[in-house]
Design a protein around this motif. Structure first.
Motif, PDB file in Angstrom:
ATOM      1  N   UNK A  59       0.751  -0.960   0.372  1.00 56.01           N
ATOM      2  CA  UNK A  59      -0.529  -0.028  -0.205  1.00 56.01           C
ATOM      3  C   UNK A  59       0.897   1.212   0.039  1.00 56.01           C
ATOM      4  N   UNK A  60       0.754   1.863  -1.322  1.00 49.43           N
ATOM      5  CA  UNK A  60       1.564   3.302  -0.485  1.00 49.43           C
ATOM      6  C   UNK A  60       0.597   4.345  -0.582  1.00 49.43           C
ATOM      7  N   UNK A  61       1.569   5.020   0.342  1.00 46.71           N
ATOM      8  CA  UNK A  61       0.696   5.813   1.332  1.00 46.71           C
ATOM      9  C   UNK A  61       0.910   7.731   1.022  1.00 46.71           C
ATOM     10  N   UNK A  65       5.673   3.354   2.358  1.00 46.73           N
ATOM     11  CA  UNK A  65       4.704   2.442   1.663  1.00 46.73           C
ATOM     12  C   UNK A  65       5.276   1.603   2.533  1.00 46.73           C
ATOM     13  N   UNK A  66       3.978  -0.112   2.601  1.00 50.03           N
ATOM     14  CA  UNK A  66       3.617  -0.637   4.062  1.00 50.03           C
ATOM     15  C   UNK A  66       3.083  -2.236   3.010  1.00 50.03           C
ATOM     16  N   UNK A  67       4.338  -2.801   2.978  1.00 44.91           N
ATOM     17  CA  UNK A  67       3.590  -4.323   2.441  1.00 44.91           C
ATOM     18  C   UNK A  67       3.532  -5.143   3.187  1.00 44.91           C
ATOM     19  N   UNK A  68       2.567  -6.070   2.689  1.00 42.24           N
ATOM     20  CA  UNK A  68       2.107  -6.948   3.506  1.00 42.24           C
ATOM     21  C   UNK A  68       2.545  -8.292   2.938  1.00 42.24           C
ATOM     22  N   UNK A  88       6.884   3.332  -7.171  1.00 43.92           N
ATOM     23  CA  UNK A  88       6.845   4.276  -6.034  1.00 43.92           C
ATOM     24  C   UNK A  88       8.690   4.297  -5.852  1.00 43.92           C
ATOM     25  N   UNK A  89       8.144   5.831  -5.830  1.00 52.39           N
ATOM     26  CA  UNK A  89      10.234   5.879  -4.940  1.00 52.39           C
ATOM     27  C   UNK A  89      10.189   6.517  -3.950  1.00 52.39           C
ATOM     28  N   UNK A  90       8.817   6.364  -3.309  1.00 50.13           N
ATOM     29  CA  UNK A  90       8.699   6.732  -1.952  1.00 50.13           C
ATOM     30  C   UNK A  90       9.757   5.589  -0.631  1.00 50.13           C
ATOM     31  N   UNK A  91       9.612   5.709   0.245  1.00 44.16           N
ATOM     32  CA  UNK A  91      11.170   4.109   1.398  1.00 44.16           C
ATOM     33  C   UNK A  91       9.406   3.733   1.619  1.00 44.16           C
ATOM     34  N   UNK A  92      10.094   2.699   1.780  1.00 40.23           N
ATOM     35  CA  UNK A  92       9.736   1.215   2.676  1.00 40.23           C
ATOM     36  C   UNK A  92       9.422   1.309   3.513  1.00 40.23           C
ATOM     37  N   UNK A  93       8.536   2.066   4.677  1.00 41.42           N
ATOM     38  CA  UNK A  93       8.602   2.182   6.057  1.00 41.42           C
ATOM     39  C   UNK A  93       7.912   0.858   7.283  1.00 41.42           C
ATOM     40  N   UNK A  94       7.323  -0.458   6.195  1.00 41.60           N
ATOM     41  CA  UNK A  94       6.936  -1.433   7.405  1.00 41.60           C
ATOM     42  C   UNK A  94       6.554  -2.201   6.395  1.00 41.60           C
ATOM     43  N   UNK A  95       7.180  -3.352   6.837  1.00 38.83           N
ATOM     44  CA  UNK A  95       7.163  -5.017   5.890  1.00 38.83           C
ATOM     45  C   UNK A  95       5.333  -5.593   7.519  1.00 38.83           C
ATOM     46  N   UNK A  96       4.523  -5.431   6.894  1.00 38.82           N
ATOM     47  CA  UNK A  96       3.698  -6.755   8.104  1.00 38.82           C
ATOM     48  C   UNK A  96       3.363  -8.194   7.370  1.00 38.82           C
ATOM     49  N   UNK A  97       4.037  -9.131   8.514  1.00 43.20           N
ATOM     50  CA  UNK A  97       3.482 -10.826   7.904  1.00 43.20           C
ATOM     51  C   UNK A  97       2.632 -10.543   8.721  1.00 43.20           C
ATOM     52  N   UNK A  98       1.599 -11.264   7.709  1.00 43.62           N
ATOM     53  CA  UNK A  98       0.219 -11.913   8.351  1.00 43.62           C
ATOM     54  C   UNK A  98      -0.284 -12.974   9.013  1.00 43.62           C
ATOM     55  N   UNK A  99       1.089 -13.832   8.923  1.00 42.84           N
ATOM     56  CA  UNK A  99       0.829 -15.435   9.698  1.00 42.84           C
ATOM     57  C   UNK A  99       1.893 -16.090   9.521  1.00 42.84           C
ATOM     58  N   UNK A 100       2.548 -16.970   9.917  1.00 41.50           N
ATOM     59  CA  UNK A 100       3.696 -17.285  10.491  1.00 41.50           C
ATOM     60  C   UNK A 100       4.293 -18.651   9.298  1.00 41.50           C
ATOM     61  N   UNK A 101       3.226 -18.613   8.436  1.00 43.15           N
ATOM     62  CA  UNK A 101       3.572 -20.127   6.857  1.00 43.15           C
ATOM     63  C   UNK A 101       4.874 -19.441   6.367  1.00 43.15           C
ATOM     64  N   UNK A 102       5.517 -20.421   5.949  1.00 40.51           N
ATOM     65  CA  UNK A 102       6.889 -20.113   5.403  1.00 40.51           C
ATOM     66  C   UNK A 102       6.989 -19.298   4.953  1.00 40.51           C
ATOM     67  N   UNK A 103       5.944 -19.898   3.032  1.00 42.19           N
ATOM     68  CA  UNK A 103       5.333 -18.415   1.990  1.00 42.19           C
ATOM     69  C   UNK A 103       5.581 -17.356   1.980  1.00 42.19           C
TER      70      UNK A 103
END
Length: 269
Positions: A59-61, A65-68, A88-103
């Motif tokens: 998601x680009x704010x 950017x926030x990555x899922x 986008x050239x905007x910086x990535x601010x956060x990565x979110x892991x939704x659940x613990x599966x390896x993929x």
């Protein structure tokens, strides 16, 4: 059961190399203003698909950017970073892991090496610490060592317990902790500005849900709760292309997985 497949466009290009397959590029598809999905292939992880079987996105704010989810290995995580840069050239601010599966989490190193913080539920972090070494071994057997080269376990440095609101990169996100549902910890991410829900492992479209760790009662309750959000689009964890029409308010995608779980429950009773 009727599933909505959304926009049927291939977003992942693969090219043969020796001795393994390698990504040429990941191509994000815009599903709403500032919201992008990279769709995985509908298959089990293999050498041919490089384990890219889940939907990732970002998601680009206004100022970042926030990555899922980060994908199945370091190579995918790096390719995802490049894909974001193409938008986008905007910086990535956060990565979110939704659940613990390896993929979903083994691409974390590609973000951590750039100093990008990683967030998950406290339980997901615990499960990653406990299981990820075995996950790397198992995926290495499935995909081959070449795919997994450079992959290291990187645990989330930020954790949440329970649902919470998050303001970051000019975005207003609702992080919904669904507890034990599809896995022992399932986090959904709702972008209030666009009405897009990243459902993580809670939603499958056109694929049979993975049940090995499931708490079916909790999973159904989670889907019922998510229906009350002001949804415009739902990005499933696997399958479907990641888009549902605005007139449907996204609920058909939730209902497809819920109806499957309900039918399964009735069958085994």
């Amino acid at each position: 059961m009727h599933f909505l497949f959304g926009i049927g466009i291939s977003l992942l290009l693969l090219q043969v190399f020796t001795p393994a397959w390698a990504f040429v590029a990941l191509h994000p598809e815009q599903v709403a203003v500032g919201v992008y999905v990279v769709r995985g292939v509908s298959a089990v992880p293999s050498r041919e698909n490089g384990g890219a079987v889940i939907n990732t996105g970002f998601i680009v704010g206004t100022d970042g950017v926030v990555v899922i989810d980060s994908g199945p290995h370091y190579r995918y995580g790096k390719a995802l970073r490049v894909a974001i840069r193409s938008i986008t050239r905007k910086p990535i601010r956060l990565l979110i892991n939704t659940h613990p599966h390896p993929e979903n989490v083994l691409g974390n190193r590609a973000f951590a090496e750039r100093g990008i913080p990683i967030l998950a539920t406290a339980r997901t972090r615990q499960l990653m610490r406990k299981r990820c070494s075995n996950c790397i071994k198992n995926l290495s057997r499935q995909l081959g060592q070449e795919w997994m080269k450079g992959t290291r376990i990187v645990l989330p440095g930020k954790t949440v317990t329970g649902s919470t609101q998050l303001k970051i990169a000019g975005l207003h996100l609702k992080l919904i902790d669904n507890g034990w549902a599809h896995t022992e910890s399932d986090l959904a991410v709702f972008d209030e500005g666009s009405g897009v829900l990243f459902a993580g492992g809670l939603v499958y479209v056109g694929e049979i849900p993975h049940m090995r760790e499931a708490n079916v009662k909790g999973w159904r309750a989670a889907l019922e709760s998510l229906r009350h959000l002001p949804l415009r689009y739902v990005v499933p964890g696997q399958g479907g292309g990641g888009r549902v029409g605005a007139g449907a308010n996204g609920r058909e995608t939730l209902d497809g997985t819920h109806n499957y779980l309900q039918a399964l429950t009735q069958f085994v009773q």
